[in-house]
Design a protein around this motif. Structure first.
Motif, PDB file in Angstrom:
ATOM      1  N   LYS A  26       0.793  -1.230   0.000  1.00  0.00           N
ATOM      2  CA  LYS A  26       0.000   0.000   0.000  1.00  0.00           C
ATOM      3  C   LYS A  26       0.827   1.283   0.000  1.00  0.00           C
ATOM      4  O   LYS A  26       0.304   2.350  -0.318  1.00  0.00           O
ATOM      5  CB  LYS A  26      -0.932   0.020   1.214  1.00  0.00           C
ATOM      6  CG  LYS A  26      -2.030  -1.032   1.175  1.00  0.00           C
ATOM      7  CD  LYS A  26      -2.943  -0.893   2.383  1.00  0.00           C
ATOM      8  CE  LYS A  26      -4.080  -1.888   2.333  1.00  0.00           C
ATOM      9  NZ  LYS A  26      -4.990  -1.746   3.502  1.00  0.00           N
ATOM     10  N   LEU A  49       1.734   2.936   2.626  1.00  0.00           N
ATOM     11  CA  LEU A  49       0.887   3.702   3.526  1.00  0.00           C
ATOM     12  C   LEU A  49       1.480   3.619   4.926  1.00  0.00           C
ATOM     13  O   LEU A  49       1.815   2.543   5.409  1.00  0.00           O
ATOM     14  CB  LEU A  49      -0.529   3.119   3.516  1.00  0.00           C
ATOM     15  CG  LEU A  49      -1.637   3.867   4.232  1.00  0.00           C
ATOM     16  CD1 LEU A  49      -1.981   5.140   3.468  1.00  0.00           C
ATOM     17  CD2 LEU A  49      -2.883   2.967   4.318  1.00  0.00           C
ATOM     18  N   ASN A  81      -1.759   5.967   8.157  1.00  0.00           N
ATOM     19  CA  ASN A  81      -2.928   6.390   7.372  1.00  0.00           C
ATOM     20  C   ASN A  81      -2.631   7.500   6.371  1.00  0.00           C
ATOM     21  O   ASN A  81      -3.540   8.180   5.897  1.00  0.00           O
ATOM     22  CB  ASN A  81      -4.082   6.811   8.294  1.00  0.00           C
ATOM     23  CG  ASN A  81      -4.551   5.670   9.171  1.00  0.00           C
ATOM     24  OD1 ASN A  81      -4.653   4.541   8.714  1.00  0.00           O
ATOM     25  ND2 ASN A  81      -4.819   5.966  10.436  1.00  0.00           N
ATOM     26  N   LYS A  82      -1.346   7.674   6.041  1.00  0.00           N
ATOM     27  CA  LYS A  82      -0.958   8.644   5.021  1.00  0.00           C
ATOM     28  C   LYS A  82      -0.089   7.952   3.985  1.00  0.00           C
ATOM     29  O   LYS A  82       0.724   7.074   4.320  1.00  0.00           O
ATOM     30  CB  LYS A  82      -0.193   9.816   5.641  1.00  0.00           C
ATOM     31  CG  LYS A  82      -1.030  10.679   6.579  1.00  0.00           C
ATOM     32  CD  LYS A  82      -0.227  11.860   7.092  1.00  0.00           C
ATOM     33  CE  LYS A  82       0.140  12.811   5.965  1.00  0.00           C
ATOM     34  NZ  LYS A  82       0.844  14.024   6.483  1.00  0.00           N
ATOM     35  N   SER A  83      -0.259   8.329   2.723  1.00  0.00           N
ATOM     36  CA  SER A  83       0.525   7.725   1.659  1.00  0.00           C
ATOM     37  C   SER A  83       1.985   8.139   1.765  1.00  0.00           C
ATOM     38  O   SER A  83       2.300   9.291   2.075  1.00  0.00           O
ATOM     39  CB  SER A  83      -0.021   8.146   0.299  1.00  0.00           C
ATOM     40  OG  SER A  83      -1.250   7.519   0.045  1.00  0.00           O
ATOM     41  N   GLU A 142      -7.681   5.471   6.034  1.00  0.00           N
ATOM     42  CA  GLU A 142      -7.024   5.982   4.828  1.00  0.00           C
ATOM     43  C   GLU A 142      -7.996   6.301   3.700  1.00  0.00           C
ATOM     44  O   GLU A 142      -7.651   6.980   2.726  1.00  0.00           O
ATOM     45  CB  GLU A 142      -5.968   4.981   4.326  1.00  0.00           C
ATOM     46  CG  GLU A 142      -6.523   3.744   3.646  1.00  0.00           C
ATOM     47  CD  GLU A 142      -6.871   2.624   4.612  1.00  0.00           C
ATOM     48  OE1 GLU A 142      -7.186   1.517   4.132  1.00  0.00           O
ATOM     49  OE2 GLU A 142      -6.823   2.864   5.839  1.00  0.00           O
ATOM     50  N   TRP A 185      -5.186   8.104   0.746  1.00  0.00           N
ATOM     51  CA  TRP A 185      -4.025   7.372   0.253  1.00  0.00           C
ATOM     52  C   TRP A 185      -4.074   7.279  -1.263  1.00  0.00           C
ATOM     53  O   TRP A 185      -5.093   7.547  -1.902  1.00  0.00           O
ATOM     54  CB  TRP A 185      -3.918   5.991   0.897  1.00  0.00           C
ATOM     55  CG  TRP A 185      -4.751   4.909   0.285  1.00  0.00           C
ATOM     56  CD1 TRP A 185      -6.102   4.789   0.305  1.00  0.00           C
ATOM     57  CD2 TRP A 185      -4.268   3.757  -0.426  1.00  0.00           C
ATOM     58  NE1 TRP A 185      -6.495   3.639  -0.339  1.00  0.00           N
ATOM     59  CE2 TRP A 185      -5.389   2.984  -0.796  1.00  0.00           C
ATOM     60  CE3 TRP A 185      -2.993   3.297  -0.784  1.00  0.00           C
ATOM     61  CZ2 TRP A 185      -5.273   1.785  -1.504  1.00  0.00           C
ATOM     62  CZ3 TRP A 185      -2.890   2.109  -1.489  1.00  0.00           C
ATOM     63  CH2 TRP A 185      -4.019   1.365  -1.840  1.00  0.00           C
TER      64      TRP A 185
END
Length: 413
Positions: free
Chosen positions: A146, A148, A151-153, A239, A307
């Motif tokens: 992911k 990630l 919860n942030k890309s 996300e 995300w």
């Protein structure tokens, strides 16, 4: 043409969009006259072969410490060991080698390779079989697939991921053609040094799954009175940006009599926290739904992901029902938003989601909007996707440097 498709899972084992698209592709290729076999992993039973809708399926029992697609929790150390084995899963590679020797495919088409082995690229290259890979997620760049964190890309690979995925990057140089389900996910790989030797790179978007519903399309009487029925459809998790939308709706006073239906499952504790924090009679959590019926019961779908979604199939599903979509400017989502609608908001300026909802309401006042959106969805139809892959496969076959027959003799030696 004989095509071997490799993907982590295959029907009826479904986790996400990759399995849906892989099945549509395999069965579409069969309908187009190709011979298709699929190899996938399983966490139960033994290695076995079956057939489904004309597709021959090899299900290989995973040789690793645990099956990752269940609810069991594992320690950080155990996860690290699992991923270390997964990078070069020699036992799974041996199984794949036997299948390629037996089936002698003209094309090897790989997708998600977790639980299988990137060794399939080496085996296929030695057999002289052209390799077409589809980047559907970030598995080759990140253990979680992911990119990630909290919860942030992740804007770039961290040091740990770069070291862990180094062998995958090296192995990817054997791929002849690489396809991204969006320009974003393809470019992410190319920018990080993957598939440097691929003679063909391009984008083939995933397709929507044709929906069946006995519910006729609904014209909103509420909308004509100035209100709007909003909807969110998909996994309910941080996300996905649901709190971005909820915060803005609850503090906004410019929308009249709006309602929001949130459809999908998620972690029970997270759902409970959302319901407690946003205790508003205009907000309803409806759980699992029939997608077509849900989409026909709303005016506007909102996709507020924080995300970098590789694609975003739900957007196209909404268009197939004539429903406009307001989406965030993350990942591949902007590429899928119908270009004439301009309904992309800036996730870093959350208030802009309200502006775009207002624009969507104005769009709905044009009676031609649903027809235009349905027509746009046709460019993501299963037929269009299959035809695009066939073209890539044919070009890969034309470009192969030497005969498959000679190479098959080499790989068995």
């Amino acid at each position: 043409m004989k095509i071997l498709i490799a993907n982590t899972l295959y029907s009826p084992d479904m986790v996400g969009g990759a399995e849906i698209s892989t099945q549509i592709l395999a069965e579409g290729l069969v309908a187009a006259g190709a011979e298709v076999c699929v190899v996938c992993a399983t966490g139960t039973g033994v290695d076995r072969v079956s057939e489904l809708n004309g597709v021959k399926i090899y299900r290989l029992r995973l040789n690793n410490f645990y099956w990752p697609h269940n609810s069991n929790k594992h320690s950080r150390i155990m996860k690290m060991i699992w991923h270390a084995v997964d990078v070069h899963n020699v036992l799974m590679a041996l199984k794949l080698k036997k299948i390629i020797q037996r089936e002698k495919p003209d094309i090897v088409s790989t997708s998600n390779l977790a639980c299988l082995s990137i060794g399939i690229w080496r085996i296929s290259k030695r057999a002289g079989v052209p390799i077409v890979h589809t980047a559907r997620d970030y598995y080759l760049m990140c253990p979680s697939s992911k990119m990630l964190s909290h919860n942030k890309s992740c804007e770039r690979q961290c040091g740990v991921c770069a070291r862990y995925t180094g062998p995958k990057r090296t192995a990817s140089q054997r791929v002849d053609a690489v396809i991204g389900v969006s320009r974003f996910v393809l470019q992410k790989h190319l920018d990080n040094g993957y598939f440097a030797n691929a003679s063909t790179t391009g984008v083939i978007n995933d397709c929507y799954l044709p929906m069946q519903s006995d519910v006729p399309p609904v014209v909103s009487d509420v909308l004509r009175e100035g209100a709007v029925r909003l909807g969110v459809l998909g996994r309910v998790s941080p996300e996905k940006g649901i709190e971005v939308l909820l915060d803005q709706l609850c503090r906004d006073s410019s929308l009249n009599n709006w309602t929001l239906l949130i459809a999908g499952s998620g972690d029970a504790a997270y759902l409970a926290a959302l319901k407690s924090t946003y205790n508003d009679p205009r907000i309803s959590f409806v759980g699992h739904v029939v997608p077509a019926q849900f989409l026909q019961s709303i005016d506007i779908l909102v996709v507020p992901s924080k995300w970098n979604e590789p694609f975003g199939r739900v957007t196209v599903e909404a268009y197939s029902q004539g429903v406009p979509v307001v989406g965030s400017n993350t990942g591949g989502i902007p590429e899928v938003i119908e270009p004439n609608s301009h309904l992309v908001f800036d996730i870093d300026q959350p208030h802009t989601v309200i502006d775009k909802i207002h624009e969507a309401v104005r769009l709905l006042k044009d009676p031609q909007t649903p027809t235009r959106l349905r027509d746009y969805a046709e460019s993501f139809s299963p037929k269009a996707m299959v035809e695009a892959y066939l073209e890539v496969y044919k070009n890969a076959l034309k470009a192969r440097p030497y005969s498959v027959a000679a190479a098959h003799q080499k790989v068995t030696s």
